[in-house]
Each structure stands twice: as structure tokens, then as C-alpha cells.
Motif scaffolding. Structure first.
Motif, PDB file in Angstrom:
ATOM      1  N   LEU A 300       0.829  -1.205   0.000  1.00  0.00           N
ATOM      2  CA  LEU A 300       0.000   0.000   0.000  1.00  0.00           C
ATOM      3  C   LEU A 300       0.861   1.252   0.000  1.00  0.00           C
ATOM      4  N   ALA A 301       0.237   2.404  -0.261  1.00  0.00           N
ATOM      5  CA  ALA A 301       0.938   3.678  -0.151  1.00  0.00           C
ATOM      6  C   ALA A 301       1.266   3.922   1.315  1.00  0.00           C
ATOM      7  N   ALA A 302       2.530   4.261   1.593  1.00  0.00           N
ATOM      8  CA  ALA A 302       2.986   4.357   2.979  1.00  0.00           C
ATOM      9  C   ALA A 302       2.268   5.476   3.734  1.00  0.00           C
ATOM     10  N   GLY A 303       2.294   6.683   3.142  1.00  0.00           N
ATOM     11  CA  GLY A 303       1.685   7.827   3.828  1.00  0.00           C
ATOM     12  C   GLY A 303       0.224   7.579   4.150  1.00  0.00           C
ATOM     13  N   GLY A 304      -0.496   7.093   3.144  1.00  0.00           N
ATOM     14  CA  GLY A 304      -1.919   6.828   3.329  1.00  0.00           C
ATOM     15  C   GLY A 304      -2.163   5.810   4.427  1.00  0.00           C
ATOM     16  N   SER A 305      -1.334   4.744   4.458  1.00  0.00           N
ATOM     17  CA  SER A 305      -1.519   3.720   5.485  1.00  0.00           C
ATOM     18  C   SER A 305      -1.315   4.307   6.877  1.00  0.00           C
ATOM     19  N   ILE A 306      -0.251   5.119   7.008  1.00  0.00           N
ATOM     20  CA  ILE A 306       0.035   5.708   8.320  1.00  0.00           C
ATOM     21  C   ILE A 306      -1.126   6.594   8.774  1.00  0.00           C
ATOM     22  N   VAL A 307      -1.630   7.419   7.859  1.00  0.00           N
ATOM     23  CA  VAL A 307      -2.713   8.331   8.226  1.00  0.00           C
ATOM     24  C   VAL A 307      -3.966   7.548   8.617  1.00  0.00           C
ATOM     25  N   LEU A 308      -4.277   6.492   7.830  1.00  0.00           N
ATOM     26  CA  LEU A 308      -5.486   5.727   8.146  1.00  0.00           C
ATOM     27  C   LEU A 308      -5.355   5.005   9.481  1.00  0.00           C
ATOM     28  N   VAL A 309      -4.165   4.472   9.768  1.00  0.00           N
ATOM     29  CA  VAL A 309      -3.968   3.837  11.075  1.00  0.00           C
ATOM     30  C   VAL A 309      -4.136   4.870  12.182  1.00  0.00           C
ATOM     31  N   ALA A 310      -3.572   6.072  11.961  1.00  0.00           N
ATOM     32  CA  ALA A 310      -3.678   7.123  12.974  1.00  0.00           C
ATOM     33  C   ALA A 310      -5.132   7.509  13.215  1.00  0.00           C
ATOM     34  N   ILE A 311      -5.902   7.626  12.123  1.00  0.00           N
ATOM     35  CA  ILE A 311      -7.314   7.982  12.284  1.00  0.00           C
ATOM     36  C   ILE A 311      -8.070   6.849  12.954  1.00  0.00           C
ATOM     37  N   GLY A 312      -7.716   5.598  12.582  1.00  0.00           N
ATOM     38  CA  GLY A 312      -8.325   4.437  13.246  1.00  0.00           C
ATOM     39  C   GLY A 312      -8.070   4.501  14.746  1.00  0.00           C
ATOM     40  N   GLY A 313      -6.848   4.843  15.121  1.00  0.00           N
ATOM     41  CA  GLY A 313      -6.503   4.978  16.534  1.00  0.00           C
ATOM     42  C   GLY A 313      -7.326   6.057  17.201  1.00  0.00           C
TER      43      GLY A 313
END
Lengths: 324, 277
Positions: A300-313
Motif C-alpha cells: 500500500l501507499a505508505a503515507g496513506g496507510s500511516i494516516v489511516l492507522v492514525a485515524i483508526g486509533g
């Protein structure tokens, strides 16, 4: 001492002393190489062997993890001083102007064969933009959010025009700056990132009290003769450092997320401001490390994954707090 | 010695004059109440006094020094109306806020023993020591304003400036807040208080300055009630606004509001005299 005296004094120095700074730089970069090769690789390879996660021993993944480790610290650390003053958009603005810096560096490289590392270009332009935003807000009648929007779009516009000027020749490398990438983080990038991270951590530690005072109660800080303008300038410059260091992995468009999301995630859980800083860093690290891992595992796209995990958190924490 | 001295001060926002030719002195140890109708420039005058803004005309002095060049930050403390939004959202403890009072003295480096001691003494003094580790956002409005006063005490400030500090408070916490200010003033702190509730100011402050762009009254609090300054200052607004129907209507509401506190003042002074008996 006159200029002539200074010259004589300089000439009297042993020749090698003139190059002393060079030796320092060499020593530091040598130390850093050793750190990457021996310490980082050693630790990761050990973890890889223990857990059986082979990808941890790939140097480019190690660089990616080291990068998000730094971003996870400096993002929430600086973001904590932005979010509570409704300045969350400053990060986004500086990131978009940093993109113009990347474009300038690539443009110089393509047209004049002048090699400027893109991240250095990004840093210079982002810091300049930080100062421009300050001036716009202070000396013109522009509202601060309008000033931010102008600088944001202006920076991005400049970047896109510069790219089109080269006839599309350099646009190949642009995507990775826009959306971030795990694979293209070079050793020099990580070096720059770690040193910028250190600058930010030292900067915040030294200026913690003025930063906190201005964040909490700007008028009282001014009444107490804290130099609010200097503090604001420092904060903008630190923000520029953060977005530029995070740009390689997160991408220009998403880079502001780690300044904001971890901070709001832990905002209600923090017992004190210091405690909330630590919690924010913890949340940033979780999001960064989990995001990079997911990005690798599923392509997956790295930035997008990080942001989505952060929002999930963020969502999980809010639900958890509500359930309590 | 004078704490604050204004000499023919004028200030305008763009073309709109807010303060026009005001001269007054605040002596050290004085408790000055600044009153006037909405939009009369009270808050602007306060920020001019503190050197937060520079006058277009005239001169402001703080402790004998030009206000905008004055650099002894620890001598001045400021309490705003209510910093509710930041204070509610930001995860920050009472002690962390009170510590800010020491920042002008120790902006960098380690806190000295004197710094720590001043913070703890200030927390005790306003009776919020038991709340020290609570988040400011979890406090009641009255407790929160005490935190800001504690910050001023920790600074060992000479001048405490407050801009309508009790707007958001209920009657009981307002009373105890003003009791606290009275105590501090008796202990020697100079206080400048912007307040819309005229009743409160006339009973608490030692001197009153009543303004509406210009100074309508400046003198002892007990003389203020007998003067016609209040009507004149509030009436000035009415004349200015009378030609515009909407504004004039708006103003009647202010006018009514302006009279209420006057009644309030009678009630409060009645209370005080009962207590004295």
C-alpha cells in the motif's frame, strides 16, 4: 582586529586546521554510517531472526522504520503547540510549499546541472514560507487562515509550474514526493532526517516554557514580556523541519497528519501537558510503525496507510473514552 | 509611586477612534475599576496600559518606564475574561499553569527552589492546592479564574490587570473571587479591573475610571455614585447611535443593562452596611 590582521592570523594557522570542519563532517557521517550499519541493522536483524519477519533485515525497510520513528517523535511534539492554537493548517501549508522547494531543486538539477538535494531545497523553501506566513499575518490585513491558504496554494502552484517548465522530464520523481514512498528513502535522506529530528527535539526542549506559555495564553505571555513573535517564528521553523523530514515517507499531501492526529487522539487522555506530549509521541509511533508495516505487507501507499492507522486509533480512543 | 501613567492617550482601529485623549495615573497599591458601556474602549485602554498596544498619540508609562519598552515581565500579570476554549481543550494541569507565573524569571533552564516555593505558596494562597494536579479544563469557572490569580501570585507581580474576569461566573463564586482580589489589594498589589457590573466595582475598587472613548469620571469610588458620570458616559453612546434605527434599538438593551447594575450596587452596598452593623 582589522581585516588584514585576521588574514595574517588565518594564514598562520596550520593548513590542516582550515579543513577541520570537513573532518568533523566526515567524522559525523562516518559515525552515522556505523550507526546505520552496526546498531540499526544489528537490532533489526536480531528482531527479524527472532520473529521470522524477513523484511526487517532489508536495509530500505530499516531506513523506513528509522524515518517513521523520528517522525513519530517530532510530529506530535511540534503539533502539540499548533493544534491548541488552531494552527493545524500551518503544517499542511508548509508541506505544500516544501513541494515547491523539491521542484526548485529538481529544476536546477535538470536545467543547470546544479545538484541540490531535493530535501535541502524543500527545507529552505519551507522555512522561507514559514517566515512569509508570519509577515502576511502581522503586517497585512490578511486573516491568518486566508494567508495560509494563499501560501499553500501559491507554493504548490510554483512547484507545478516549475515541473511543467522542464517539459515533464522531471515529473517521474514527483509522485514519490507527493504521496510518499518506502523504497526511495536514501541513506542521505535518513541522515538529514535524523539530524533535523535532533534539532527539533533540542529546540522544543530548550524553548518548552515560552512555547507552552504562548500556546496556552498568548495575551498573558505578551503581558509577561515573553517575545511572542520570536516564539511564533521558532514554532514555524520547527514545523518546517518536521514536514520536510516526514515528506519522503508521508508525501507532501499527507505530511501534516502526524502533526495533528496523534495530538487530538490523546488530548482527552493526557493527565498533564507533559503527559500528553508523551502520549502523543506514543500514538505517533504506533501509527507510523503499524502504517509502514501494513504498507509493506500489502503493497500500500505508505503515507496513506500511516494516516489511516492514525485515524483508526483516534476513533478507537474516542469510542473507548465514551464507553468508560 | 505611580504604577501606570497615561498622558493624553489616543488610539484608533483604522479610522475608528476608540480612546480619545485620556490621561490618568494609577498609584501603587490602588484598586482601579474601569467601567463604561459596551464598546467604550475599556479593554483597549487596559491593553494600552500594559503596553500590549502602542497609542497613536500620547504616552503610557509603566512603573516610570515607557510601557512598550518595559521589560520586567514578572511585575505584570494579566487575567483574561475567560480563556475557556483553550483552557477546556488543552490537557494542562493547574500547577502547570501556575508555574507560568515563574516563566518571566526562569524562561530557560531549571526551576530554582524559590520558583518551586513560589508556585506552592501561590496555590495555597488562593486555596487551590488540592486541585494542583487536576486539568484546568475540569474545573469550574470560579476555580479556573483563581488559577490565573495564583499564576499572578507566583510571579510576585506588582500589577494585576483583569479584563472582565467574572463574566462566566455564578454570583457566589464571583463574590469570593472579588473577596480574594480585595485581600490581595490589601496586601499591596495594584489592581486594574475592567468590569461591566458597576455595582461590583463601586463596592470593591478604591478608585473608578468611567470612560466612553473619553474619560467621564476618575476619582474615589464613593464619589462615583453621586456623580452624573455614569449617565453621561452611557448617554454619549446613545447620541452617537441614535441616528441608526437598528443600533439605537440595540442600544436600549445596553441601556437597560447599564441601569441594572446600578440597582445591584444599591443592593450590595445595603448588604455591606448591614454587615457593618
Amino acid at each position: 582586529m582589522t581585516g588584514f590582521d585576521a588574514l595574517t592570523a588565518l594564514a598562520a594557522l596550520p593548513f590542516s586546521d582550515l579543513f577541520a570542519p570537513l573532518f568533523v563532517v566526515n567524522t559525523i557521517s562516518g559515525l552515522f554510517d556505523w550507526f546505520l550499519r552496526v546498531v540499526v541493522d544489528g537490532v533489526f536483524s536480531w528482531v527479524a531472526a527472532v520473529t521470522g519477519l524477513q523484511f526487517l533485515s532489508y536495509p530500505y525497510m530499516q531506513r523506513a522504520y528509522l524515518s517513521v520513528f523520528c517522525i513519530g517523535i517530532v510530529g506530535p511534539l511540534v503539533g502539540s503547540f499548533l493544534v491548541y492554537r488552531d494552527l493545524s493548517m500551518v503544517g499542511d501549508t508548509l508541506a505544500h510549499t516544501a513541494f515547491a522547494g523539491v521542484a526548485v531543486a529538481l529544476f536546477l538539477d535538470a536545467t543547470l546541472a546544479l545538484t541540490v538535494p531535493p530535501l535541502v531545497g524543500a527545507l529552505v523553501v519551507a522555512v522561507l514560507a514559514a517566515l512569509v506566513v508570519q509577515v502576511l499575518v502581522e503586517y497585512t490585513d490578511a486573516r491568518s487562515d486566508a494567508a495560509l491558504a494563499m501560501v499553500l496554494t501559491g507554493g504548490f502552484a510554483l512547484g507545478s509550474v516549475l515541473i511543467s517548465l522542464t517539459g515533464g522530464g522531471i515529473s517521474v520523481g514527483i509522485n514519490q514526493y507527493l504521496f510518499g514512498s518506502l523504497a526511495t528513502v536514501s541513506r542521505a535522506d535518513v541522515g538529514l532526517l535524523v539530524s533535523m529530528g535532533l534539532v527539533v527535539v533540542v529546540g522544543v526542549s530548550v524553548a518548552y516554557r515560552p512555547l507552552l506559555f504562548v500556546t496556552f495564553d498568548e495575551t498573558a505571555a505578551r503581558a509577561s514580556r515573553v517575545h511572542v513573535r520570536a516564539v511564533n517564528t521558532l514554532l514555524s521553523i520547527l514545523t518546517a523541519f518536521v514536514v520536510v523530514s516526514a515528506m519522503r515517507i508521508m508525501g507532501v499531501i499527507l505530511v501534516a497528519a502526524l502533526l495533528v492526529i496523534p495530538v487530538v487522539t490523546v488530548s482527552r487522555a493526557g493527565r498533564s501537558y507533559k503527559h500528553s506530549l508523551w502520549l502523543g509521541i506514543f500514538a505517533g509511533e504506533i501509527a507510523g510503525i503499524a502504517g509502514v508495516t501494513l504498507a509493506y505487507l500489502y503493497g500500500l501507499a505508505a503515507g496513506g496507510s500511516i494516516v489511516l492507522v492514525a485515524i483508526g486509533g483516534f476513533v478507537a480512543v474516542q469510542l473507548g473514552l465514551r464507553a468508560r | 509611586m505611580t504604577a501606570v501613567s497615561l498622558d493624553d492617550v489616543a488610539f484608533s482601529y483604522g479610522d475608528i477612534p476608540v480612546i480619545d485623549g485620556i490621561s490618568l495615573d494609577v498609584a501603587q497599591g490602588e484598586f482601579l475599576g474601569l467601567v463604561g458601556p459596551n464598546g467604550s474602549g475599556k479593554s483597549t485602554l487596559l491593553s494600552l496600559m500594559l503596553g500590549l498596544q502602542r497609542p497613536d498619540h500620547g504616552e503610557v508609562q509603566l512603573f516610570g518606564e515607557s510601557a512598550h519598552q518595559f521589560s520586567d515581565g514578572e511585575r505584570i500579570a494579566y487575567v483574561a475574561q475567560d480563556v475557556t476554549k483553550t483552557a477546556r481543550d488543552m490537557p494542562i494541569t493547574v500547577r502547570e499553569v501556575v508555574r507560568m507565573g515563574r516563566y518571566p524569571r526562569s524562561l530557560f533552564g531549571r526551576f530554582s527552589d524559590a520558583d518551586h516555593e513560589a508556585v506552592e505558596t501561590a496555590l495555597d494562597r488562593v486555596a487551590i492546592a488540592d486541585l494542583a494536579d487536576r486539568r484546568v479544563g475540569s474545573l469550574s469557572g470560579g476555580q479556573r479564574q483563581r488559577v490565573f490569580v495564583a499564576r499572578a501570585l507566583a510571579a510576585e507581580a506588582d500589577l494585576l490587570a483583569l479584563d472582565e474576569p467574572t463574566v462566566a461566573l455564578d454570583a457566589a463564586s464571583r463574590e469570593s473571587f472579588y473577596d480574594l482580589l480585595g485581600d490581595l489589594n490589601e496586601a499591596g498589589m495594584t489592581i486594574v479591573l475592567v468590569e461591566h457590573d458597576i455595582g461590583v466595582v463601586t463596592t470593591r475598587a478604591s478608585r473608578i475610571a468611567c470612560l466612553n472613548k473619553q474619560l467621564y469620571f476618575h476619582g474615589r469610588a464613593d464619589e462615583f455614585a453621586d456623580s452624573d458620570a455614569l449617565a453621561a458616559a452611557y448617554g454619549a453612546n446613545q447620541r452617537v447611535l441614535a441616528h441608526d434605527h437598528t443600533d439605537a434599538h440595540d442600544h436600549h438593551a445596553h441601556g437597560a443593562h447599564g441601569h441594572e447594575p446600578t440597582n445591584d450596587s444599591n443592593a450590595t452596598s445595603a448588604n455591606t452596611s448591614e454587615e457593618q452593623q
